[in-house]
Design a protein around this motif. Structure first.
Motif, mmCIF file in Angstrom:
data_model
loop_
_atom_site.group_PDB
_atom_site.id
_atom_site.type_symbol
_atom_site.label_atom_id
_atom_site.label_comp_id
_atom_site.label_asym_id
_atom_site.label_seq_id
_atom_site.Cartn_x
_atom_site.Cartn_y
_atom_site.Cartn_z
ATOM 1 N N ALA A 63 0.840 -1.208 0.000
ATOM 2 C CA ALA A 63 0.000 0.000 0.000
ATOM 3 C C ALA A 63 0.873 1.255 0.000
ATOM 4 O O ALA A 63 0.590 2.223 -0.719
ATOM 5 C CB ALA A 63 -0.941 -0.006 1.199
ATOM 6 N N ARG A 64 1.941 1.242 0.816
ATOM 7 C CA ARG A 64 2.834 2.415 0.857
ATOM 8 C C ARG A 64 3.422 2.703 -0.524
ATOM 9 O O ARG A 64 3.441 3.838 -0.979
ATOM 10 C CB ARG A 64 3.977 2.184 1.852
ATOM 11 C CG ARG A 64 3.710 2.729 3.244
ATOM 12 C CD ARG A 64 5.011 3.035 3.998
ATOM 13 N NE ARG A 64 5.933 1.908 4.064
ATOM 14 C CZ ARG A 64 5.870 0.944 4.991
ATOM 15 N NH1 ARG A 64 4.936 0.963 5.919
ATOM 16 N NH2 ARG A 64 6.751 -0.030 4.993
ATOM 17 N N GLN A 293 -3.496 1.149 -9.944
ATOM 18 C CA GLN A 293 -2.275 1.280 -9.140
ATOM 19 C C GLN A 293 -1.304 0.135 -9.370
ATOM 20 O O GLN A 293 -0.277 0.067 -8.700
ATOM 21 C CB GLN A 293 -2.629 1.263 -7.642
ATOM 22 C CG GLN A 293 -3.323 2.503 -7.116
ATOM 23 C CD GLN A 293 -3.501 2.407 -5.600
ATOM 24 O OE1 GLN A 293 -4.078 1.454 -5.106
ATOM 25 N NE2 GLN A 293 -2.996 3.385 -4.879
ATOM 26 N N GLY A 294 -1.650 -0.790 -10.264
ATOM 27 C CA GLY A 294 -0.778 -1.964 -10.414
ATOM 28 C C GLY A 294 -0.587 -2.682 -9.087
ATOM 29 O O GLY A 294 0.488 -3.188 -8.797
ATOM 30 N N ALA A 295 -1.662 -2.724 -8.271
ATOM 31 C CA ALA A 295 -1.563 -3.374 -6.958
ATOM 32 C C ALA A 295 -1.701 -4.882 -7.091
ATOM 33 O O ALA A 295 -1.030 -5.644 -6.401
ATOM 34 C CB ALA A 295 -2.643 -2.828 -6.034
ATOM 35 N N THR A 435 -6.437 -1.748 -7.931
ATOM 36 C CA THR A 435 -5.969 -0.900 -6.823
ATOM 37 C C THR A 435 -5.805 -1.743 -5.565
ATOM 38 O O THR A 435 -6.134 -2.933 -5.552
ATOM 39 C CB THR A 435 -6.990 0.206 -6.507
ATOM 40 O OG1 THR A 435 -8.178 -0.435 -5.998
ATOM 41 C CG2 THR A 435 -7.346 1.008 -7.749
ATOM 42 N N MET A 436 -5.385 -1.125 -4.480
ATOM 43 C CA MET A 436 -5.235 -1.830 -3.200
ATOM 44 C C MET A 436 -6.557 -2.400 -2.697
ATOM 45 O O MET A 436 -6.569 -3.307 -1.864
ATOM 46 C CB MET A 436 -4.633 -0.895 -2.145
ATOM 47 C CG MET A 436 -3.139 -0.697 -2.253
ATOM 48 S SD MET A 436 -2.153 -2.222 -2.363
ATOM 49 C CE MET A 436 -2.388 -2.933 -0.728
ATOM 50 N N THR A 437 -7.661 -1.853 -3.190
ATOM 51 C CA THR A 437 -8.974 -2.355 -2.760
ATOM 52 C C THR A 437 -9.168 -3.830 -3.129
ATOM 53 O O THR A 437 -9.937 -4.542 -2.486
ATOM 54 C CB THR A 437 -10.077 -1.465 -3.389
ATOM 55 O OG1 THR A 437 -9.825 -0.120 -2.961
ATOM 56 C CG2 THR A 437 -11.464 -1.860 -2.944
ATOM 57 N N VAL A 438 -8.454 -4.286 -4.143
ATOM 58 C CA VAL A 438 -8.536 -5.699 -4.546
ATOM 59 C C VAL A 438 -7.817 -6.600 -3.533
ATOM 60 O O VAL A 438 -8.112 -7.789 -3.432
ATOM 61 C CB VAL A 438 -7.923 -5.882 -5.958
ATOM 62 C CG1 VAL A 438 -7.932 -7.340 -6.388
ATOM 63 C CG2 VAL A 438 -8.655 -5.013 -6.981
ATOM 64 N N GLN A 439 -6.851 -6.033 -2.828
ATOM 65 C CA GLN A 439 -5.992 -6.847 -1.950
ATOM 66 C C GLN A 439 -6.601 -7.013 -0.567
ATOM 67 O O GLN A 439 -7.238 -6.100 -0.044
ATOM 68 C CB GLN A 439 -4.603 -6.189 -1.810
ATOM 69 C CG GLN A 439 -3.846 -6.041 -3.111
ATOM 70 C CD GLN A 439 -3.307 -7.350 -3.652
ATOM 71 O OE1 GLN A 439 -3.522 -8.425 -3.090
ATOM 72 N NE2 GLN A 439 -2.604 -7.275 -4.767
#
Ligand SMILES: [Zn+2]
Length: 474
Positions: A63-64, A293-295, A435-439
């Motif tokens: 996330a950072r 975000q390529g998360a 995005t990080m929301t997927v993680q």
């Protein structure tokens, strides 16, 4: 001239002669005993990640990075800043031999782009230009659409394509099938005289998001602009065309390809204490598309690879052979980082125990995927059934998803990937939704645990996996 050519030919022959490397491998019982002996260290690694100091850390770290840099398209300064950030992170984390290896990469820039349905009614069409596409003329392209379901239909209706925008509404069967339209749609349309191609996104579910990707042109065939549109619009245009309505579309794209730039793979290690030249490689790619975000693709894979080494290091463990983490650059525009690494390091194949990559999402892990000999497969199956049992990750499928390390099995080096419950992967892939929301932090921890236990055990076992690794003799 002839003499020179012959001498050159002989040189080439000598340079390319390949010798298989024969080793004697121990009996299966020896490997099994060795795996059994790693049960308690595997438990320590799992405890440290699921209930110890590393709990939630891989998610926080990812996330950072992704919040700080956002998307990291190949060729951009943002990607290079993220690469340098990772070098600092690896160094501060205590990894060894932290370094960058240079890779020449393409620099494609999207620019502004838009599409509109002009008739039978006015409507914006969401789109994402495809990587490596050319621009439209400055005034854009306004043309009638020819909507087809397949290349076969395009070829059957080739006489109607001249001067039109070809719209592909291919049925979603699989990513592999759909992606052919993304990569070859523009050039196939150009062959029959079309002026642009719009391709239904390679997506298993859509809430009106275009999914980007790359196209490839063909020498001798005119280059025409290519973009992807949403599943919803592809189906809308298909229904209109089936009713015999005349469809006119306006397309505007500024995409351009600038001169190549130098980028870098990032490497960190834990040096082996008994066979330091032998390597277990774990990896993911740091670059992403220029949306989201390529998360998920592939921040998750890159960061479980780093976290695996990080946990092993912080537990004070040092395996017999070297653990190496590689964060690839420029996977998305054509596997540039992985290809360069292979060119540079393939001569070390005899020391490469296994190459591993995670690039299909860090969803709930189910086990591993493996490419290698039958004997090596049995060892990986035993490893999963023993050391990954607590993680419910005991499945081992034949055939790893190797992405940046896909060339290594061709010279006998085994390959591994993490098997995850990735039915949602193509909801988000290459979209603004990545995005990080997927993680999920807990699920990412499980992935790290699978990755760390597997990599550590393979690096610490007495023998490498049995394989006929080949060595190029210069
Ligand atoms: Zn990827």
């Amino acid at each position: 001239m002839l003499v020179l050519l012959t001498a050159y030919g002989l040189l080439q022959l000598a340079a390319s002669s390949v010798l298989p490397q024969y080793r004697k491998w121990p009996a299966m019982s020896t490997y099994k005993k060795d795996i059994d002996n790693h049960t308690s260290v595997a438990d320590n690694i799992i405890d440290y990640i699921l209930a110890g100091p590393a709990k939630g850390e891989v998610y926080r770290r990812l996330a950072r990075m992704t919040d700080k840099f956002g998307p990291r398209l190949c060729g951009t300064e943002t990607l290079e800043d993220a690469i340098n950030y990772m070098v600092d992170e690896f160094t501060q984390d205590g990894l060894e031999n932290v370094r960058k290896e240079a890779v020449t990469v393409p620099h494609w820039v999207r620019g502004n782009e838009k599409a509109q349905l002009i008739s039978p009614r006015s409507k914006d069409i969401a789109l994402l230009g495809l990587g490596k596409s050319i621009a439209t003329p400055k005034e854009g392209i306004t043309a009638e659409a020819l909507v087809v379901r397949s290349f076969d239909e395009l070829h059957a209706r080739a006489g109607e394509a001249k001067g039109k925008i070809v719209v592909y509404n291919q049925v979603w069967e699989s990513y592999g099938q759909s992606v052919q339209y993304r990569s070859a749609g523009a050039r196939e349309a150009a062959k029959v005289g079309a002026v642009a191609a719009l391709v239904r996104s390679a997506a298993s579910l859509s809430i009106y998001s275009p999914h980007t990707g790359t196209l490839s042109y063909q020498n001798g065939i005119p280059k025409i602009p290519g973009a992807c549109i949403t599943v919803e619009d592809a189906e809308l245009l298909w229904r209109m065309s089936q009713r015999g309505e005349n469809i006119t579309i306006y397309l505007y794209m500024e995409a351009e390809t600038l001169p190549d730039v130098v980028s870098y793979n990032v490497i960190g290690e834990i040096k082996g204490n008994l066979f330091p030249d032998e390597v277990v490689l774990v990896s993911g790619h740091l670059d992403s598309w220029d949306v989201g975000q390529g998360a998920m693709d592939d921040g998750g894979g890159a960061f479980i690879s780093w976290e695996a080494l990080s946990v092993i290091h912080h537990l004070g463990l040092r395996p017999k052979r070297t653990l190496q983490v590689v964060l690839w650059t420029c996977e998305e525009l054509g596997l540039y980082g992985g290809i360069e690494y292979f060119e540079k390091h393939q001569k070390e194949a005899q020391n490469m125990n296994i190459v591993m990559e995670s690039d299909m999402g860090t969803f709930t892990p189910q086990g591993l995927q493996f490419t290698g000999s039958d004997e090596a497969m049995k060892i990986i199956q035993y490893l999963a059934s023993t050391l990954l049992k607590r993680l419910n990750a005991t499945d081992v499928d034949d055939g790893a998803d190797l992405s940046d390390v896909n060339q290594w099995p061709s010279i006998g080096v085994p390959g591994g990937s993490i098997k995850v419950e990735n039915s949602e992967y193509f909801y988000f892939h290459h979209t603004n939704g990545d995005t990080m929301t997927v993680q999920n932090p807990d699920v990412m921890d499980l992935c790290t645990a699978v990755w760390a236990v597997t990599a550590y055990a393979l690096a610490d076992m007495e023998y490498m996996l049995p394989a006929n690794r080949t060595v190029t003799v210069n």
